[in-house]
Design a protein around this motif. Sequence first.
Motif, mmCIF file in Angstrom:
data_model
loop_
_atom_site.group_PDB
_atom_site.id
_atom_site.type_symbol
_atom_site.label_atom_id
_atom_site.label_comp_id
_atom_site.label_asym_id
_atom_site.label_seq_id
_atom_site.Cartn_x
_atom_site.Cartn_y
_atom_site.Cartn_z
ATOM 1 N N ASP A 284 33.169 34.131 5.472
ATOM 2 C CA ASP A 284 32.663 35.349 4.672
ATOM 3 C C ASP A 284 30.894 35.069 4.625
ATOM 4 O O ASP A 284 30.399 35.818 4.548
ATOM 5 N N PHE A 285 30.829 33.667 5.101
ATOM 6 C CA PHE A 285 29.441 33.206 5.098
ATOM 7 C C PHE A 285 28.816 32.401 6.352
ATOM 8 O O PHE A 285 27.615 32.179 6.379
ATOM 9 N N ILE A 286 29.731 32.328 7.170
ATOM 10 C CA ILE A 286 29.315 31.635 8.512
ATOM 11 C C ILE A 286 29.778 32.630 9.766
ATOM 12 O O ILE A 286 30.855 33.208 9.854
ATOM 13 N N GLU A 287 28.670 32.691 10.178
ATOM 14 C CA GLU A 287 28.606 33.608 11.562
ATOM 15 C C GLU A 287 29.044 32.656 12.913
ATOM 16 O O GLU A 287 28.147 31.924 13.096
ATOM 17 N N HIS A 288 30.089 32.928 13.493
ATOM 18 C CA HIS A 288 30.379 32.225 14.571
ATOM 19 C C HIS A 288 29.035 32.208 15.837
ATOM 20 O O HIS A 288 28.446 33.068 16.238
ATOM 21 N N MET B 298 30.261 27.095 13.564
ATOM 22 C CA MET B 298 31.439 27.812 14.653
ATOM 23 C C MET B 298 32.558 27.778 13.756
ATOM 24 O O MET B 298 33.070 26.986 12.752
ATOM 25 N N LEU B 299 33.421 28.906 14.256
ATOM 26 C CA LEU B 299 34.639 29.153 13.391
ATOM 27 C C LEU B 299 35.653 29.164 14.480
ATOM 28 O O LEU B 299 35.547 29.555 15.864
ATOM 29 N N ALA C 139 19.786 25.587 17.789
ATOM 30 C CA ALA C 139 19.572 26.813 17.407
ATOM 31 C C ALA C 139 20.193 27.279 16.076
ATOM 32 O O ALA C 139 19.681 27.980 15.127
ATOM 33 N N ILE C 140 21.404 26.667 15.799
ATOM 34 C CA ILE C 140 22.263 26.813 14.552
ATOM 35 C C ILE C 140 21.231 26.070 13.506
ATOM 36 O O ILE C 140 21.421 26.440 12.366
ATOM 37 N N LEU C 141 21.040 24.846 13.716
ATOM 38 C CA LEU C 141 20.121 24.136 12.581
ATOM 39 C C LEU C 141 19.151 24.981 12.582
ATOM 40 O O LEU C 141 18.623 25.031 11.076
ATOM 41 N N SER C 142 18.079 25.538 13.385
ATOM 42 C CA SER C 142 16.887 26.310 13.044
ATOM 43 C C SER C 142 17.350 27.422 12.247
ATOM 44 O O SER C 142 16.622 27.825 11.300
ATOM 45 N N HIS C 143 18.359 28.166 12.442
ATOM 46 C CA HIS C 143 18.683 29.366 11.944
ATOM 47 C C HIS C 143 19.056 29.007 10.416
ATOM 48 O O HIS C 143 18.626 29.702 9.356
ATOM 49 N N ASN C 144 20.040 27.951 10.253
ATOM 50 C CA ASN C 144 20.269 27.726 8.758
ATOM 51 C C ASN C 144 19.072 27.153 7.788
ATOM 52 O O ASN C 144 19.324 27.388 6.814
#
Length: 111
Positions: free
Chosen positions: A46-50, A55-56, A79-84
């Motif tokens: 519900d709150f993690i976008e792959h 990663m899902l 990229a994920i670190l930066s986004h989060n």
Amino acid sequence: NDIRALFSEADAFVLPSRMESFGIAALEARCAGLPVIARTNTGVADFIEHRRSGMLAPTDRGFALAIAELIRNNRLHQAILSHNRSTMPPYSWDRVVDLTMAQYEKARTLA
């Protein structure tokens, strides 16, 4: 404070459970900026976008491959670190309270 210190030393948060109704620990890790690796078909989805905030994966094999990809693919990890770190998840305490109160109101009107 202890959890915050552990998150600051971690590269990712891995939650392999298959039955997770919401995943508050995963949300806390996400809020700390960590990529979250979790299962699809759980509340974490519900709150993690792959490939955006984590990663899902639906299977054990997929889960292992997601971990390996995040380790090997530094560009994706960064990229994920930066986004989060720059984007809050869709849940805040104010939003959770509003949604909860709306459900109580709905239940009250049905009674």
